[in-house]
Design an enzyme around this catalytic site. Sequence first.
Site, PDB file in Angstrom:
ATOM      1  CE  LYS A  13     -13.968 -25.488  79.903  1.00  0.00           C
ATOM      2  NZ  LYS A  13     -12.692 -26.079  80.333  1.00  0.00           N
ATOM      3  NE  ARG A 166     -10.622 -30.624  87.010  1.00  0.00           N
ATOM      4  CZ  ARG A 166     -10.209 -29.380  87.197  1.00  0.00           C
ATOM      5  NH1 ARG A 166      -9.192 -29.133  87.992  1.00  0.00           N
ATOM      6  NH2 ARG A 166     -10.789 -28.388  86.590  1.00  0.00           N
TER       7      ARG A 166
HETATM    8  P1  AMP Z   1     -15.304 -26.919  86.036  1.00  0.00           P
HETATM    9  O1  AMP Z   1     -15.318 -25.707  86.913  1.00  0.00           O
HETATM   10  O2  AMP Z   1     -15.955 -26.685  84.701  1.00  0.00           O
HETATM   11  O3  AMP Z   1     -13.945 -27.543  85.920  1.00  0.00           O
HETATM   12  O4  AMP Z   1     -16.232 -28.003  86.767  1.00  0.00           O
HETATM   13  C1  AMP Z   1     -15.958 -28.450  88.082  1.00  0.00           C
HETATM   14  C2  AMP Z   1     -16.573 -29.808  88.317  1.00  0.00           C
HETATM   15  O5  AMP Z   1     -18.007 -29.734  88.185  1.00  0.00           O
HETATM   16  C3  AMP Z   1     -16.166 -30.877  87.318  1.00  0.00           C
HETATM   17  O6  AMP Z   1     -14.937 -31.489  87.648  1.00  0.00           O
HETATM   18  C4  AMP Z   1     -17.339 -31.851  87.415  1.00  0.00           C
HETATM   19  O7  AMP Z   1     -17.274 -32.613  88.606  1.00  0.00           O
HETATM   20  C5  AMP Z   1     -18.510 -30.896  87.548  1.00  0.00           C
HETATM   21  N1  AMP Z   1     -19.037 -30.517  86.216  1.00  0.00           N
HETATM   22  C6  AMP Z   1     -19.079 -29.268  85.664  1.00  0.00           C
HETATM   23  N2  AMP Z   1     -19.618 -29.284  84.440  1.00  0.00           N
HETATM   24  C7  AMP Z   1     -19.938 -30.579  84.195  1.00  0.00           C
HETATM   25  C8  AMP Z   1     -20.511 -31.266  83.091  1.00  0.00           C
HETATM   26  N3  AMP Z   1     -20.878 -30.627  81.989  1.00  0.00           N
HETATM   27  N4  AMP Z   1     -20.687 -32.612  83.197  1.00  0.00           N
HETATM   28  C9  AMP Z   1     -20.354 -33.287  84.316  1.00  0.00           C
HETATM   29  N5  AMP Z   1     -19.783 -32.707  85.388  1.00  0.00           N
HETATM   30  C10 AMP Z   1     -19.573 -31.365  85.332  1.00  0.00           C
END
Ligand code: AMP
Length: 214
Positions: A13, A166
């Site tokens: 993404k 995750r």
């Molecule tokens: P990502 O870089 O998108 O994998 O996000 C890293 C971490 O940020 C995730 O594992 C969540 O802990 C938090 N996070 C990011 N986006 C969200 C979301 N839309 N809802 C809840 N937690 C989020």
Amino acid sequence: MKLVILGPPGAGKGTYASRLTKKLDIPHISTGDIVREEIKSQSKIGKTIKQYSEKGALVPDTIINQLLAKRLNKSDCTKGFILDGYPRTINQAESLEKIAKIDVVINLNVSDKIIIDRLSSRILCSECGAIYNKKTLKPKIENVCDICSGRLYQRNDDKPKIIQERLDIYKNKTEPLIQYYLQKDLLKNIYCDNPSCPPKSIVNKILLALEKHQ
Ligand code: AMP
């Protein structure tokens, strides 16, 4: 254009959104980046959400909805935006609907095997957040960002045990959004199951899907 990119962690993404932002001239908004910035700044919210993020758990909807709404309120979002990592629950999608009318949702389809392989070799820049891969997308100089010369590091939540957690959370909480957006006739599926497929060709597939949708 108001675009959402949906897909499991490690589907690409961020990699595709960072390329699409230049092509479409709209900001790339990653809630993961917003979360990491808050934690880095040691703000009150940052301290609260650190415990969730480090375990690979989702930050509570009320907090993330608030952070996202604040970001979408900025002037650079008036023409549109690319959302990466948001929404991740039905509650978040409903909250988003109240503040923006989404035009299209790109759903990235990638197998668990590719995801686990990709995430365990993913590294990113501690300064600008640029994403690299130790196997498939190496920086020119080892551990140094090509763009800003920042130091590259592996995310804590990209360790094998946390990756599996995750993925489980994605299946339980986020996958229902596929049906949600399908019913609203906003979903475009993109298949990216060839690990050697360069990001450029997936980006072209996405651009083609966007053209067809208009
Ligand atoms: P990502 O870089 O998108 O994998 O996000 C890293 C971490 O940020 C995730 O594992 C969540 O802990 C938090 N996070 C990011 N986006 C969200 C979301 N839309 N809802 C809840 N937690 C989020």
